[in-house]
Design a protein around this motif. Sequence first.
Motif, PDB file in Angstrom:
ATOM      1  N   GLU A   1      14.735   1.773 -19.358  1.00  0.00           N
ATOM      2  CA  GLU A   1      13.860   2.644 -18.589  1.00  0.00           C
ATOM      3  C   GLU A   1      14.703   3.739 -17.948  1.00  0.00           C
ATOM      4  O   GLU A   1      15.924   3.606 -17.833  1.00  0.00           O
ATOM      5  N   GLU A   2      14.062   4.818 -17.534  1.00  0.00           N
ATOM      6  CA  GLU A   2      14.782   5.994 -17.046  1.00  0.00           C
ATOM      7  C   GLU A   2      15.721   5.681 -15.893  1.00  0.00           C
ATOM      8  O   GLU A   2      16.840   6.208 -15.823  1.00  0.00           O
ATOM      9  N   GLU A   3      15.277   4.814 -14.949  1.00  0.00           N
ATOM     10  CA  GLU A   3      16.095   4.548 -13.766  1.00  0.00           C
ATOM     11  C   GLU A   3      17.379   3.775 -14.079  1.00  0.00           C
ATOM     12  O   GLU A   3      18.289   3.717 -13.250  1.00  0.00           O
ATOM     13  N   LYS A   4      17.474   3.217 -15.287  1.00  0.00           N
ATOM     14  CA  LYS A   4      18.687   2.493 -15.671  1.00  0.00           C
ATOM     15  C   LYS A   4      19.773   3.433 -16.198  1.00  0.00           C
ATOM     16  O   LYS A   4      20.925   3.023 -16.365  1.00  0.00           O
ATOM     17  N   ARG A   5      19.413   4.658 -16.476  1.00  0.00           N
ATOM     18  CA  ARG A   5      20.343   5.736 -16.879  1.00  0.00           C
ATOM     19  C   ARG A   5      21.249   5.334 -18.052  1.00  0.00           C
ATOM     20  O   ARG A   5      22.453   5.632 -18.058  1.00  0.00           O
ATOM     21  N   VAL A   6      20.651   4.687 -19.042  1.00  0.00           N
ATOM     22  CA  VAL A   6      21.408   4.323 -20.236  1.00  0.00           C
ATOM     23  C   VAL A   6      21.840   5.594 -20.976  1.00  0.00           C
ATOM     24  O   VAL A   6      22.868   5.613 -21.655  1.00  0.00           O
ATOM     25  N   SER A   7      21.086   6.669 -20.817  1.00  0.00           N
ATOM     26  CA  SER A   7      21.475   7.945 -21.428  1.00  0.00           C
ATOM     27  C   SER A   7      22.819   8.412 -20.883  1.00  0.00           C
ATOM     28  O   SER A   7      23.645   8.971 -21.612  1.00  0.00           O
ATOM     29  N   LEU A   8      23.065   8.190 -19.593  1.00  0.00           N
ATOM     30  CA  LEU A   8      24.372   8.510 -19.009  1.00  0.00           C
ATOM     31  C   LEU A   8      25.449   7.607 -19.612  1.00  0.00           C
ATOM     32  O   LEU A   8      26.560   8.077 -19.915  1.00  0.00           O
ATOM     33  N   ALA A   9      25.131   6.333 -19.795  1.00  0.00           N
ATOM     34  CA  ALA A   9      26.092   5.399 -20.390  1.00  0.00           C
ATOM     35  C   ALA A   9      26.506   5.865 -21.785  1.00  0.00           C
ATOM     36  O   ALA A   9      27.682   5.753 -22.166  1.00  0.00           O
ATOM     37  N   LEU A  10      25.567   6.409 -22.543  1.00  0.00           N
ATOM     38  CA  LEU A  10      25.884   6.897 -23.885  1.00  0.00           C
ATOM     39  C   LEU A  10      26.854   8.075 -23.824  1.00  0.00           C
ATOM     40  O   LEU A  10      27.804   8.166 -24.618  1.00  0.00           O
ATOM     41  N   LYS A  11      26.639   8.962 -22.870  1.00  0.00           N
ATOM     42  CA  LYS A  11      27.540  10.115 -22.721  1.00  0.00           C
ATOM     43  C   LYS A  11      28.929   9.667 -22.263  1.00  0.00           C
ATOM     44  O   LYS A  11      29.955  10.181 -22.740  1.00  0.00           O
ATOM     45  N   VAL A  12      28.963   8.698 -21.347  1.00  0.00           N
ATOM     46  CA  VAL A  12      30.240   8.144 -20.889  1.00  0.00           C
ATOM     47  C   VAL A  12      30.970   7.503 -22.064  1.00  0.00           C
ATOM     48  O   VAL A  12      32.184   7.691 -22.247  1.00  0.00           O
ATOM     49  N   PHE A  13      30.222   6.771 -22.871  1.00  0.00           N
ATOM     50  CA  PHE A  13      30.813   6.075 -24.012  1.00  0.00           C
ATOM     51  C   PHE A  13      31.371   7.067 -25.036  1.00  0.00           C
ATOM     52  O   PHE A  13      32.431   6.836 -25.629  1.00  0.00           O
ATOM     53  N   LYS A  14      30.676   8.179 -25.231  1.00  0.00           N
ATOM     54  CA  LYS A  14      31.177   9.193 -26.153  1.00  0.00           C
ATOM     55  C   LYS A  14      32.540   9.706 -25.688  1.00  0.00           C
ATOM     56  O   LYS A  14      33.468   9.889 -26.495  1.00  0.00           O
ATOM     57  N   GLY A  15      32.651   9.935 -24.375  1.00  0.00           N
ATOM     58  CA  GLY A  15      33.932  10.380 -23.845  1.00  0.00           C
ATOM     59  C   GLY A  15      35.014   9.336 -24.008  1.00  0.00           C
ATOM     60  O   GLY A  15      36.191   9.662 -24.220  1.00  0.00           O
ATOM     61  N   LEU A  16      34.621   8.077 -23.950  1.00  0.00           N
ATOM     62  CA  LEU A  16      35.579   6.981 -24.059  1.00  0.00           C
ATOM     63  C   LEU A  16      36.137   6.834 -25.474  1.00  0.00           C
ATOM     64  O   LEU A  16      37.340   6.637 -25.666  1.00  0.00           O
ATOM     65  N   ILE A  17      35.270   6.948 -26.484  1.00  0.00           N
ATOM     66  CA  ILE A  17      35.726   6.669 -27.853  1.00  0.00           C
ATOM     67  C   ILE A  17      36.422   7.863 -28.514  1.00  0.00           C
ATOM     68  O   ILE A  17      36.848   7.767 -29.659  1.00  0.00           O
ATOM     69  N   LYS A  18      36.534   8.959 -27.770  1.00  0.00           N
ATOM     70  CA  LYS A  18      37.361  10.042 -28.304  1.00  0.00           C
ATOM     71  C   LYS A  18      38.797   9.563 -28.459  1.00  0.00           C
ATOM     72  O   LYS A  18      39.518   9.977 -29.371  1.00  0.00           O
ATOM     73  N   LYS A  19      39.195   8.669 -27.554  1.00  0.00           N
ATOM     74  CA  LYS A  19      40.546   8.126 -27.590  1.00  0.00           C
ATOM     75  C   LYS A  19      40.575   6.713 -28.163  1.00  0.00           C
ATOM     76  O   LYS A  19      41.512   6.336 -28.861  1.00  0.00           O
ATOM     77  N   HIS A  20      39.542   5.942 -27.876  1.00  0.00           N
ATOM     78  CA  HIS A  20      39.495   4.538 -28.317  1.00  0.00           C
ATOM     79  C   HIS A  20      38.331   4.372 -29.290  1.00  0.00           C
ATOM     80  O   HIS A  20      37.215   4.036 -28.903  1.00  0.00           O
ATOM     81  N   LYS A  21      38.595   4.584 -30.556  1.00  0.00           N
ATOM     82  CA  LYS A  21      37.533   4.619 -31.566  1.00  0.00           C
ATOM     83  C   LYS A  21      37.076   3.236 -32.026  1.00  0.00           C
ATOM     84  O   LYS A  21      36.054   3.114 -32.698  1.00  0.00           O
ATOM     85  N   ASP A  22      37.834   2.200 -31.660  1.00  0.00           N
ATOM     86  CA  ASP A  22      37.488   0.856 -32.136  1.00  0.00           C
ATOM     87  C   ASP A  22      36.765   0.034 -31.063  1.00  0.00           C
ATOM     88  O   ASP A  22      36.926  -1.175 -30.971  1.00  0.00           O
ATOM     89  N   ILE A  23      35.948   0.708 -30.272  1.00  0.00           N
ATOM     90  CA  ILE A  23      35.188   0.051 -29.211  1.00  0.00           C
ATOM     91  C   ILE A  23      33.700   0.168 -29.516  1.00  0.00           C
ATOM     92  O   ILE A  23      33.232   1.202 -29.997  1.00  0.00           O
ATOM     93  N   ALA A  24      32.964  -0.902 -29.231  1.00  0.00           N
ATOM     94  CA  ALA A  24      31.511  -0.906 -29.450  1.00  0.00           C
ATOM     95  C   ALA A  24      30.782  -1.005 -28.118  1.00  0.00           C
ATOM     96  O   ALA A  24      31.264  -1.635 -27.165  1.00  0.00           O
ATOM     97  N   LEU A  25      29.617  -0.390 -28.054  1.00  0.00           N
ATOM     98  CA  LEU A  25      28.706  -0.538 -26.920  1.00  0.00           C
ATOM     99  C   LEU A  25      27.503  -1.326 -27.416  1.00  0.00           C
ATOM    100  O   LEU A  25      26.755  -0.859 -28.287  1.00  0.00           O
ATOM    101  N   VAL A  26      27.321  -2.517 -26.878  1.00  0.00           N
ATOM    102  CA  VAL A  26      26.219  -3.397 -27.277  1.00  0.00           C
ATOM    103  C   VAL A  26      25.204  -3.439 -26.141  1.00  0.00           C
ATOM    104  O   VAL A  26      25.536  -3.840 -25.023  1.00  0.00           O
ATOM    105  N   ILE A  27      23.987  -3.017 -26.435  1.00  0.00           N
ATOM    106  CA  ILE A  27      22.941  -2.904 -25.413  1.00  0.00           C
ATOM    107  C   ILE A  27      21.874  -3.954 -25.683  1.00  0.00           C
ATOM    108  O   ILE A  27      21.171  -3.912 -26.703  1.00  0.00           O
TER     109      ILE A  27
END
Length: 368
Positions: free
Chosen positions: A202-228
């Motif tokens: 739901e919107e208040e959980k801000r998973v969309s922000l988590a996706l953007k954060v994760f994109k920034g993270l895997i620029k350097k660490h490509k072997d990481i998964a986000l499981v929702i």
Amino acid sequence: MNILTIGSDRKIFDETSNVKKRVVDYGSLVNEYYVIVFTQKSLGLKIKQLSGNTWAIPTNSSNKWFYIWDAYKIGRKMAEIDLVSSQDPFESGLAGFLISRFLKTKFQIQIHTDFKNPYFKKSFLNKIRLILAGITLPKADLIRVVSTKIKKSLKDYKLKAKITILPIFVDLEKNESKEALFDVHDRFPTFSKIILMTTRLEEEKRVSLALKVFKGLIKKHKDIALVIVGDGRERKNLVGESKKLGINKNVFFEGWRDDLISYYKTSDVLLSTSLYEGYGLSLIEASSLGLPVVTTDVGIAGDILINNTNALVCPVEDFGCLRDSLTKLIEDESLYEKLKKNSLNVSERLIYKNKFEYLDAYKKSWRI
């Protein structure tokens, strides 16, 4: 004592749900326990006896605009009710207040959401709910909240009720004794680290922000998964967003799952990006099992989860802090082990250590 509760959690009709099990526990404390649940007729739900003295009663409304009226019509026909308890100060709060006045009985409001958080009132519906809270809260004879943060937020209301802080009980010993039925790493074997989210989409959980954060993270660490793990109205949008961000090969939407313990015990980090929480059940469950947590400053953050001690806590909506905190846990093994070790001691910060103590306190919360 006979209790009538008004709420909206339809999981109560699911035989295997934790909601149903909790309600049966509450029912064991009294002679009769009834729960009126806001439901639409299209769901086809019927009155369900959950235990010998506990019943769930659907409103079977034609649409959601009739929830309050339909709940009122059901409640006013009930006899010998000693207390009407609403699960929020909003729609169920108004229904509960009206029923309590008709039955001439005591009225309790339970608050599970930090509705005074500035992010809560951004939607039009929540602005209406704040008005309802202003009507119902001063009328309550008893108020139960799930965190100190929520209790403090009520200081501007002119309340006649005493406020009891009573979070949702988490059976940490039972969770710890459960064996993991699977290893998340076996499900996603090509990834070295698994970041887990367990949340409603739901919107208040801000998973969309988590996706953007994760994109920034895997620029350097490509072997990481986000499981929702979770579902909700935003799922389709979030799946589409993960594709637009080019991270869909590293992001997995698992839907609802009953066995969260296996996810908690075999993932590497729990991430929460909520705008507001009342408590944060998943944060407690994950942390108590030794899973390091990165979370926004909501719910139990500050009370039970302490920044840089047993969790990493970031300001709400702080992209940089969330990204940097995840990076630290991935790259700094000593910090990771420190949080993991301290997380295992989170139970020491909980008020109630076993179900017997908790249920005794729950029963006392019904007394004037």
